[in-house]
Design a protein around this motif. Sequence first.
Motif, PDB file in Angstrom:
ATOM      1  N   LYS A 302      17.775  49.051 -27.404  1.00  0.00           N
ATOM      2  CA  LYS A 302      17.170  47.984 -26.419  1.00  0.00           C
ATOM      3  C   LYS A 302      18.108  46.747 -27.186  1.00  0.00           C
ATOM      4  CE  LYS A 302      13.489  50.963 -24.461  1.00  0.00           C
ATOM      5  NZ  LYS A 302      12.035  50.523 -23.475  1.00  0.00           N
ATOM      6  N   VAL A 303      17.124  46.580 -28.210  1.00  0.00           N
ATOM      7  CA  VAL A 303      17.713  44.880 -29.416  1.00  0.00           C
ATOM      8  C   VAL A 303      19.244  45.075 -29.178  1.00  0.00           C
ATOM      9  CG1 VAL A 303      17.358  43.764 -30.603  1.00  0.00           C
ATOM     10  CG2 VAL A 303      15.213  44.963 -29.646  1.00  0.00           C
ATOM     11  N   ARG A 304      19.582  46.437 -29.222  1.00  0.00           N
ATOM     12  CA  ARG A 304      21.225  46.577 -29.494  1.00  0.00           C
ATOM     13  C   ARG A 304      21.805  45.659 -28.262  1.00  0.00           C
ATOM     14  NH1 ARG A 304      23.284  47.562 -34.549  1.00  0.00           N
ATOM     15  NH2 ARG A 304      21.504  48.246 -36.067  1.00  0.00           N
ATOM     16  N   GLN A 305      21.583  46.561 -26.967  1.00  0.00           N
ATOM     17  CA  GLN A 305      21.955  46.891 -26.094  1.00  0.00           C
ATOM     18  C   GLN A 305      21.710  45.079 -25.342  1.00  0.00           C
ATOM     19  OE1 GLN A 305      20.260  49.626 -23.311  1.00  0.00           O
ATOM     20  NE2 GLN A 305      21.521  48.583 -21.193  1.00  0.00           N
ATOM     21  N   GLY A 312      27.078  39.134 -26.258  1.00  0.00           N
ATOM     22  CA  GLY A 312      28.800  39.935 -26.991  1.00  0.00           C
ATOM     23  C   GLY A 312      29.430  39.023 -28.049  1.00  0.00           C
ATOM     24  N   ASN A 313      30.402  38.805 -28.056  1.00  0.00           N
ATOM     25  CA  ASN A 313      30.755  38.535 -29.097  1.00  0.00           C
ATOM     26  C   ASN A 313      31.053  36.880 -29.071  1.00  0.00           C
ATOM     27  OD1 ASN A 313      31.864  40.478 -30.048  1.00  0.00           O
ATOM     28  ND2 ASN A 313      33.504  40.938 -28.521  1.00  0.00           N
ATOM     29  N   GLU A 314      30.111  35.878 -28.619  1.00  0.00           N
ATOM     30  CA  GLU A 314      30.235  35.148 -28.882  1.00  0.00           C
ATOM     31  C   GLU A 314      29.399  34.346 -30.027  1.00  0.00           C
ATOM     32  OE1 GLU A 314      28.381  33.757 -24.963  1.00  0.00           O
ATOM     33  OE2 GLU A 314      30.235  34.258 -23.681  1.00  0.00           O
ATOM     34  N   ILE A 315      29.638  33.072 -29.789  1.00  0.00           N
ATOM     35  CA  ILE A 315      28.402  32.550 -31.548  1.00  0.00           C
ATOM     36  C   ILE A 315      27.155  32.186 -30.831  1.00  0.00           C
ATOM     37  CG2 ILE A 315      28.558  30.627 -32.601  1.00  0.00           C
ATOM     38  CD1 ILE A 315      31.625  30.205 -33.042  1.00  0.00           C
ATOM     39  N   VAL A 316      26.780  32.871 -31.550  1.00  0.00           N
ATOM     40  CA  VAL A 316      24.695  32.579 -30.522  1.00  0.00           C
ATOM     41  C   VAL A 316      24.425  30.744 -30.324  1.00  0.00           C
ATOM     42  CG1 VAL A 316      23.398  33.714 -30.997  1.00  0.00           C
ATOM     43  CG2 VAL A 316      23.985  34.961 -31.950  1.00  0.00           C
ATOM     44  N   THR A 317      23.974  31.416 -29.270  1.00  0.00           N
ATOM     45  CA  THR A 317      22.855  29.636 -29.550  1.00  0.00           C
ATOM     46  C   THR A 317      21.835  29.695 -28.853  1.00  0.00           C
ATOM     47  OG1 THR A 317      23.534  29.663 -27.181  1.00  0.00           O
ATOM     48  CG2 THR A 317      25.531  28.577 -28.326  1.00  0.00           C
ATOM     49  N   MET A 318      21.546  28.610 -29.364  1.00  0.00           N
ATOM     50  CA  MET A 318      19.779  28.285 -28.633  1.00  0.00           C
ATOM     51  C   MET A 318      19.559  28.903 -27.137  1.00  0.00           C
ATOM     52  SD  MET A 318      16.925  25.365 -28.598  1.00  0.00           S
ATOM     53  CE  MET A 318      16.963  24.699 -29.929  1.00  0.00           C
ATOM     54  N   LYS A 319      21.153  28.726 -26.150  1.00  0.00           N
ATOM     55  CA  LYS A 319      20.689  29.347 -25.232  1.00  0.00           C
ATOM     56  C   LYS A 319      20.160  30.954 -24.696  1.00  0.00           C
ATOM     57  CE  LYS A 319      22.735  29.423 -20.547  1.00  0.00           C
ATOM     58  NZ  LYS A 319      23.347  30.759 -20.539  1.00  0.00           N
ATOM     59  N   HIS A 320      21.488  31.730 -26.019  1.00  0.00           N
ATOM     60  CA  HIS A 320      21.436  32.630 -25.983  1.00  0.00           C
ATOM     61  C   HIS A 320      19.661  33.258 -25.948  1.00  0.00           C
ATOM     62  CE1 HIS A 320      25.786  32.847 -26.771  1.00  0.00           C
ATOM     63  NE2 HIS A 320      25.460  33.675 -25.215  1.00  0.00           N
ATOM     64  N   THR A 321      19.187  32.559 -26.972  1.00  0.00           N
ATOM     65  CA  THR A 321      18.280  33.029 -28.363  1.00  0.00           C
ATOM     66  C   THR A 321      17.445  32.761 -27.374  1.00  0.00           C
ATOM     67  OG1 THR A 321      17.376  30.864 -28.699  1.00  0.00           O
ATOM     68  CG2 THR A 321      18.696  32.259 -30.206  1.00  0.00           C
ATOM     69  N   LYS A 322      17.259  31.857 -25.553  1.00  0.00           N
ATOM     70  CA  LYS A 322      16.492  31.532 -24.738  1.00  0.00           C
ATOM     71  C   LYS A 322      16.175  32.970 -24.107  1.00  0.00           C
ATOM     72  CE  LYS A 322      15.008  26.526 -25.358  1.00  0.00           C
ATOM     73  NZ  LYS A 322      14.727  26.193 -25.566  1.00  0.00           N
ATOM     74  N   GLU A 323      17.435  33.571 -23.979  1.00  0.00           N
ATOM     75  CA  GLU A 323      18.040  34.375 -22.619  1.00  0.00           C
ATOM     76  C   GLU A 323      17.554  36.018 -23.357  1.00  0.00           C
ATOM     77  OE1 GLU A 323      21.770  33.911 -21.715  1.00  0.00           O
ATOM     78  OE2 GLU A 323      21.319  32.361 -21.157  1.00  0.00           O
ATOM     79  N   LEU A 324      17.050  36.670 -24.651  1.00  0.00           N
ATOM     80  CA  LEU A 324      16.974  37.303 -25.302  1.00  0.00           C
ATOM     81  C   LEU A 324      15.650  37.876 -25.291  1.00  0.00           C
ATOM     82  CD1 LEU A 324      19.053  37.530 -28.380  1.00  0.00           C
ATOM     83  CD2 LEU A 324      19.549  38.582 -26.628  1.00  0.00           C
ATOM     84  N   LYS A 325      14.858  38.059 -23.916  1.00  0.00           N
ATOM     85  CA  LYS A 325      13.844  38.589 -23.641  1.00  0.00           C
ATOM     86  C   LYS A 325      13.098  39.816 -24.190  1.00  0.00           C
ATOM     87  CE  LYS A 325      13.991  35.134 -20.643  1.00  0.00           C
ATOM     88  NZ  LYS A 325      13.204  33.684 -21.137  1.00  0.00           N
ATOM     89  N   TYR A 326      14.043  40.327 -24.198  1.00  0.00           N
ATOM     90  CA  TYR A 326      13.240  41.983 -24.670  1.00  0.00           C
ATOM     91  C   TYR A 326      12.860  41.308 -26.748  1.00  0.00           C
ATOM     92  CZ  TYR A 326      12.258  46.719 -26.550  1.00  0.00           C
ATOM     93  OH  TYR A 326      11.990  48.115 -27.139  1.00  0.00           O
ATOM     94  N   LEU A 327      13.419  40.741 -27.018  1.00  0.00           N
ATOM     95  CA  LEU A 327      13.824  40.652 -28.384  1.00  0.00           C
ATOM     96  C   LEU A 327      12.630  40.185 -28.591  1.00  0.00           C
ATOM     97  CD1 LEU A 327      15.074  40.635 -31.835  1.00  0.00           C
ATOM     98  CD2 LEU A 327      16.528  39.046 -31.201  1.00  0.00           C
ATOM     99  N   GLN A 328      12.254  38.420 -27.312  1.00  0.00           N
ATOM    100  CA  GLN A 328      11.239  37.940 -28.060  1.00  0.00           C
ATOM    101  C   GLN A 328       9.695  39.135 -27.920  1.00  0.00           C
ATOM    102  OE1 GLN A 328      10.570  34.774 -28.621  1.00  0.00           O
ATOM    103  NE2 GLN A 328       9.232  35.364 -29.071  1.00  0.00           N
ATOM    104  N   GLU A 387      -0.916  49.897 -33.279  1.00  0.00           N
ATOM    105  CA  GLU A 387      -0.045  51.113 -32.659  1.00  0.00           C
ATOM    106  C   GLU A 387       1.452  49.254 -32.212  1.00  0.00           C
ATOM    107  OE1 GLU A 387       0.750  53.728 -29.705  1.00  0.00           O
ATOM    108  OE2 GLU A 387      -1.350  54.310 -30.290  1.00  0.00           O
ATOM    109  N   PHE A 388       2.793  49.757 -32.463  1.00  0.00           N
ATOM    110  CA  PHE A 388       3.880  48.621 -32.370  1.00  0.00           C
ATOM    111  C   PHE A 388       4.378  49.224 -31.221  1.00  0.00           C
ATOM    112  CE2 PHE A 388       8.443  47.762 -32.735  1.00  0.00           C
ATOM    113  CZ  PHE A 388       8.430  46.595 -32.484  1.00  0.00           C
ATOM    114  N   LYS A 389       4.209  48.467 -29.866  1.00  0.00           N
ATOM    115  CA  LYS A 389       5.041  48.204 -28.831  1.00  0.00           C
ATOM    116  C   LYS A 389       5.428  46.658 -28.285  1.00  0.00           C
ATOM    117  CE  LYS A 389       1.466  52.620 -27.179  1.00  0.00           C
ATOM    118  NZ  LYS A 389       0.963  53.111 -26.071  1.00  0.00           N
ATOM    119  N   PRO A 390       5.977  46.717 -28.088  1.00  0.00           N
ATOM    120  CA  PRO A 390       7.283  45.909 -27.823  1.00  0.00           C
ATOM    121  C   PRO A 390       6.799  45.639 -25.482  1.00  0.00           C
ATOM    122  CG  PRO A 390       8.371  46.375 -29.216  1.00  0.00           C
ATOM    123  CD  PRO A 390       7.587  47.852 -28.866  1.00  0.00           C
ATOM    124  N   GLU A 391       6.322  47.008 -25.637  1.00  0.00           N
ATOM    125  CA  GLU A 391       6.861  46.872 -24.006  1.00  0.00           C
ATOM    126  C   GLU A 391       4.952  45.836 -23.608  1.00  0.00           C
ATOM    127  OE1 GLU A 391       9.861  48.848 -25.206  1.00  0.00           O
ATOM    128  OE2 GLU A 391       7.982  48.605 -25.812  1.00  0.00           O
TER     129      GLU A 391
END
Length: 470
Positions: A302-305, A312-328, A387-391
């Motif tokens: 799920k994190v990879r997806q 994608g292949n863009e340079i990672v920015t702060m804006k990207h990190t804010k949008e990575l909700k599941y990774l958070q 238990e480890f449950k990100p959800e």
Amino acid sequence: MMTFLYSSWRDVRPDKSVVMPHLCLPYFGNMGFIIWRKFIGKQILLDTYSKIRKYGKYWFSIPAVGMELVISDPPTVKLILEDLDSFIISPVRSAIFGDLFGQGIFLSNGESWAYQRNLARPIFGVGPRTEMFEVYHKCAKNLVSLLNEHYEKKKPIELQQLFKRFTLDTFGEIGFGYCIDSLIKPVPFSTAFDWVQAEAENRVTLPWRKFTHGREWKKHLEEIENFLQQIIEKRRKEGWEGKSDFLSSLLEMESKKEINGVTSKFLRDQVVNFLVAGRDTTAILLSATFYYLSLYPDVDNKVRQEINEIVGNEIVTMKHTKELKYLQNVIDESLRLFPPAVPFNTRLSTKDITLPNKVWIPKGTTIMYSPYWIHRLKEYWGDDAEEFKPERWEQKDILKHPYQYVPFQKGPRICLGMNMAQEEAKCCIAILYQNHFKLELVSPAESLQYAGMAILYSKDGINVNVNKLN
């Protein structure tokens, strides 16, 4: 019989409704019990957690001197973290870590703490944090190269040391404008720094090591001091005009007479305190996150997806990190189960006080809590608390009390680098996944062996095989 009688005589609990589970020996309190448990291989953090489950969220302990109240109660944690006048950093912590951290922000109270915090605050603003991504990408190139080398040689690598090298390089540039490049060539400072932290823990439970290992202690401290002075002298020599790092800003303010008391000792203490904050916290966060991603392939997918869809292949920015909700969510859950914080956080009461559950303690009582214990309370987190449950982080009412989740502390002393640490971790994970790395535990069946006094870490390391997805 004599021990029992002495224990009864020494039963000086200020509140007899709170249990004191250990017998106490003359002059040594229950230190004999602690030393014995360590000698037979018990993990003190887990051993204490088992007693919390057995005796409740409050119980008394008597070290060699003084009275200690062990707690695992969010309302009480809120009180001791917010009332800085009634609860101060314990002098015991200074005795343990003073040689290493000096009079820096970690061991300071009152005006000294507030002064140092205000000096450091600007570096962690949104603007400076946005510029830090350039440093993350620069250092990540060396990280990717090192992982590729291990992949080609089919050679396992230990995550905690790997990410400590990465974060030492990033914070060396961010904090001090100093290019360390430890990912290219390891620096002796890291080995010395880790040894001193581990030895400080050993001295708490095995106090005679102060004499049996004094020579090694002095040698490693000298290595640390040489490294710190090298950083400071290089910045003084090269100048600080036009530099945006923390050390340069201190030297510039000193030159303009905007701050006073900037001695070599003061600068040294600032550098070492921010190095441990910038290096260790994020490194352990990254290590723990990859540990859980390896254990839970569905979460990893799920994190990879998400990274593929948002970055994608863009340079990672702060804006990207804010949008990575599941990774958070994954990072929040990693921080909950493996908080890269002080595992035994203590405060000393400066006056007689009644705690939220009506327990009364006198002036001079040490109160100890651990995020590790707080983050596993079933009454707050549910029956699946261990238990480890990100959800679980998708629930709007996940926090029944704001202080049931304290990986970076809370209140006035909340970690200034909290956002920076998580942004750096998300940026690093995204870059490694853009390069198709898959880090798989060498021994997934082995449980973690926790250790640490300054910061929680895995004693036996987190060893992984470096693979790649097609």
